[in-house]
Design a protein around this motif. Sequence first.
Motif, PDB file in Angstrom:
ATOM      1  N   UNK A  16      20.415  27.221  13.999  1.00  0.00           N
ATOM      2  CA  UNK A  16      20.899  28.404  14.704  1.00  0.00           C
ATOM      3  C   UNK A  16      21.974  29.105  13.879  1.00  0.00           C
ATOM      4  N   UNK A  17      22.940  28.328  13.369  1.00  0.00           N
ATOM      5  CA  UNK A  17      24.016  28.911  12.568  1.00  0.00           C
ATOM      6  C   UNK A  17      23.487  29.478  11.259  1.00  0.00           C
ATOM      7  N   UNK A  18      22.520  28.801  10.650  1.00  0.00           N
ATOM      8  CA  UNK A  18      21.939  29.286   9.393  1.00  0.00           C
ATOM      9  C   UNK A  18      21.213  30.607   9.583  1.00  0.00           C
ATOM     10  N   UNK A  19      20.754  30.879  10.806  1.00  0.00           N
ATOM     11  CA  UNK A  19      20.108  32.148  11.114  1.00  0.00           C
ATOM     12  C   UNK A  19      21.082  33.250  11.460  1.00  0.00           C
ATOM     13  N   UNK A  20      22.384  32.993  11.244  1.00  0.00           N
ATOM     14  CA  UNK A  20      23.443  33.986  11.470  1.00  0.00           C
ATOM     15  C   UNK A  20      23.492  34.441  12.924  1.00  0.00           C
TER      16      UNK A  20
END
Length: 238
Positions: A180-184
């Motif tokens: 989720x975080x890697x997808x900004x």
Amino acid sequence: MNLAIAHTDLAALIERCEVTGIRLASGEREYETGAVLPAGPWQPLTVGLAARLRPTAHTADSTLVELVKLPDGPAPTSLAALADPLGDPDAVYLGQAASPAKALTTTPNYQDGRRIGLHVDNWDKLDYQTKHTGRRRLCFNLGPGTRYILLGDLDIRAICRTLYHDPENRYPHTDDLRAYAAGHQPLRCFRLRLDPGEGYIAPTELLPHDGSTEEQAKPSTAAFWLGHWPRGVLPTLV
């Protein structure tokens, strides 16, 4: 926002809480690659944002964060017995964890010692449909230094709903938080101060979280329990 913090004194909550965004660890020797970390700098909690943290009539006890202090009265015969009178005869004492001073986050990967950043626990091994019913974690700061609890403002079920068309058959995991975080995708990180003798009860199976001793000159040790506790079993800090 899924994060709900029980409070009746808005000023007291604002005084001990700050907020920032998140970032991913990359090339940092002490962290796993992709670990989710507070981005900094920390900002004061606004009145409007603090009000949004107030639980609603629909907030289940199992999903609520409470900031608590040690109960009045005689000390228990042992630290492990502290949770015995709190309403769950099956509560489990997990032991203690020592944290060094000035650590942005505190939880290590016990295989290689690298820190894992914000994460969700999996003691109860619950799937998506039951993840919100897990036991809450009780923590007390034994000192000597001050420490913090870090909390993400979205729970792991909401994160899975964003990531997947069919989250119902998944077992939510820290890897989902990292994806989720890697997808900004947007995620706030809240930092709540805990002085020695203070603690929290929080749904760490559900909410991204970790400890922190950032900016603190002294180390601290935390003691932990897991249990199904109703709200209000310990005196509140806020």
